[in-house]
Design a protein around this motif. Structure first.
Motif, PDB file in Angstrom:
ATOM      1  N   ASP A 141       0.847  -1.191   0.000  1.00  0.00           N
ATOM      2  CA  ASP A 141       0.000   0.000   0.000  1.00  0.00           C
ATOM      3  C   ASP A 141       0.883   1.242   0.000  1.00  0.00           C
ATOM      4  OD1 ASP A 141      -2.412  -1.528   0.176  1.00  0.00           O
ATOM      5  OD2 ASP A 141      -2.035  -1.794   2.328  1.00  0.00           O
ATOM      6  N   TYR A 142       0.303   2.348  -0.503  1.00  0.00           N
ATOM      7  CA  TYR A 142       1.056   3.598  -0.601  1.00  0.00           C
ATOM      8  C   TYR A 142       0.268   4.734   0.049  1.00  0.00           C
ATOM      9  CZ  TYR A 142       3.888   1.202  -4.138  1.00  0.00           C
ATOM     10  OH  TYR A 142       4.698   0.306  -4.790  1.00  0.00           O
ATOM     11  N   ASP A 143       0.979   5.613   0.721  1.00  0.00           N
ATOM     12  CA  ASP A 143       0.371   6.836   1.243  1.00  0.00           C
ATOM     13  C   ASP A 143       0.300   7.858   0.110  1.00  0.00           C
ATOM     14  OD1 ASP A 143      -0.428   8.640   3.590  1.00  0.00           O
ATOM     15  OD2 ASP A 143       1.269   9.740   2.723  1.00  0.00           O
ATOM     16  N   ALA A 144      -0.915   8.314  -0.201  1.00  0.00           N
ATOM     17  CA  ALA A 144      -1.113   9.165  -1.375  1.00  0.00           C
ATOM     18  C   ALA A 144      -0.355  10.479  -1.276  1.00  0.00           C
ATOM     19  CB  ALA A 144      -2.604   9.433  -1.570  1.00  0.00           C
ATOM     20  N   VAL A 145      -0.324  11.079  -0.096  1.00  0.00           N
ATOM     21  CA  VAL A 145       0.346  12.374   0.066  1.00  0.00           C
ATOM     22  C   VAL A 145       1.853  12.232  -0.176  1.00  0.00           C
ATOM     23  CG1 VAL A 145       0.850  14.247   1.668  1.00  0.00           C
ATOM     24  CG2 VAL A 145      -1.427  13.203   1.642  1.00  0.00           C
ATOM     25  N   THR A 146       2.443  11.192   0.376  1.00  0.00           N
ATOM     26  CA  THR A 146       3.885  10.982   0.199  1.00  0.00           C
ATOM     27  C   THR A 146       4.214  10.637  -1.244  1.00  0.00           C
ATOM     28  OG1 THR A 146       3.906  10.115   2.462  1.00  0.00           O
ATOM     29  CG2 THR A 146       5.892   9.809   1.156  1.00  0.00           C
ATOM     30  N   VAL A 147       3.340   9.880  -1.898  1.00  0.00           N
ATOM     31  CA  VAL A 147       3.549   9.576  -3.319  1.00  0.00           C
ATOM     32  C   VAL A 147       3.526  10.858  -4.145  1.00  0.00           C
ATOM     33  CG1 VAL A 147       2.523   8.481  -5.333  1.00  0.00           C
ATOM     34  CG2 VAL A 147       2.699   7.213  -3.202  1.00  0.00           C
ATOM     35  N   ALA A 148       2.545  11.730  -3.868  1.00  0.00           N
ATOM     36  CA  ALA A 148       2.471  13.002  -4.590  1.00  0.00           C
ATOM     37  C   ALA A 148       3.719  13.844  -4.354  1.00  0.00           C
ATOM     38  CB  ALA A 148       1.222  13.765  -4.162  1.00  0.00           C
ATOM     39  N   LEU A 149       4.217  13.821  -3.119  1.00  0.00           N
ATOM     40  CA  LEU A 149       5.441  14.572  -2.814  1.00  0.00           C
ATOM     41  C   LEU A 149       6.624  14.018  -3.600  1.00  0.00           C
ATOM     42  CD1 LEU A 149       6.966  16.695  -1.170  1.00  0.00           C
ATOM     43  CD2 LEU A 149       7.199  14.999   0.662  1.00  0.00           C
TER      44      LEU A 149
END
Length: 292
Positions: A141-149
């Motif tokens: 799973d991925y944290d969306a905010v960190t992926v966007a960063l």
């Protein structure tokens, strides 16, 4: 069950080695593109392609060297060979798009914006495609905010790298730019890895295909590393790229006037002819002339 992730299972060996490869690829790519700027008669597509391949291989090598240190305590980690190879091709192609855009269009705001966004998204796609090649007994799973960063970091890093490609020509400035680019690319990778969480399956009997990191990644890394070394040899033995000597020579040649532009300096009389009368001067009358 939540898995326990260790991204530094070999300590600082993998992040330092990953950073070195990112810097090496960036430095070689910068110098290859500079080659096309120093000599307008050089084969521009070839040097741009070599620079794109060097940067792409450096980024890909950085990613998978860092992934050798990635482990999940509760499950083994495997990699899909096809996706791993495809991620290398994606890295080279997207960097090539950006390098060719700025190589032919220059560092204009429009060219940099388009090339930086395309290249940054491509680098991020390479990263997450490489993560898709990862197989384990669980769900990633991925944290969306960190992926966007991480994607923003990739775009900013790509734009800065492409600007440096066409704006920085000196050897020392190129070296400094490659060190900064290495920090940005490696930072993007570990920011993306900070977004990862693993939910391990309770069933221990689940099987999955793939190769272990040491059996797949280490042999696959040999090819890009050898390519980077060969590219380094090409750059080192190119007289136009050795310590920026060509730039000094180019300035000197531009300042030195051409032979036909040199001013005409009249020939000075020699010491032996000084004091001798000119043929055009009036002849001194002789005694016979006075009798007349």
């Amino acid at each position: 069950m939540q898995g326990t992730i260790d991204g530094f299972s070999y300590g600082f060996v993998t992040p330092v080695a990953a950073y070195v490869m990112a810097c090496l690829g960036s430095a070689l790519g910068l110098r290859c593109v500079v080659r096309t700027l120093l000599n307008k008669d050089s084969w521009k597509p070839g040097w741009l392609a070599l620079g794109a391949a060097a940067i792409g291989c450096g980024i890909w090598t950085m990613h998978f060297i860092a992934m050798i240190g990635f482990q999940v305590e509760e499950t083994a980690v495997r990699y899909n060979t096809a996706l791993t190879v495809i991620s290398l091709a994606v890295a080279i192609v997207v960097v090539g798009v950006g390098v060719f855009v700025v190589g032919y269009r220059g560092a204009t705001p429009a060219a940099l914006s388009v090339a930086g966004i395309v290249t940054g998204l491509g680098v991020a796609a390479m990263h997450y495609l490489g993560m898709a090649a990862l197989h384990l007994n669980g769900t990633i799973d991925y944290d969306a905010v960190t992926v966007a960063l991480s994607v923003v970091i990739a775009i900013v890093a790509a734009t800065a790298a492409l600007w440096a490609v066409v704006s920085i020509r000196g050897f020392l400035t190129s070296l400094g730019a490659s060190l900064v680019m290495g920090v940005a690319v490696t930072g993007m990778h570990y920011t993306g890895m900070a977004a990862v969480s693993v939910h391990v399956h309770e069933s221990g009997g689940t099987t999955w295909s793939g190769d272990s990191p040491t059996s797949l990644l280490l042999p696959m890394l040999i090819g890009p590393v050898i390519f980077l070394l060969l590219a380094g040899v090409v750059v080192m033995f190119d007289p136009l790229l050795v310590l920026g000597d060509s730039e000094k020579a180019g300035k000197a040649s531009r300042q030195q006037p051409a032979p036909h532009q040199l001013p005409h300096i009249p020939k000075q009389p020699s010491a032996g002819n000084i004091g001798q009368p000119s043929s055009r001067r009036q002849r001194t009358p002789t005694r016979s002339d006075l009798r007349l």
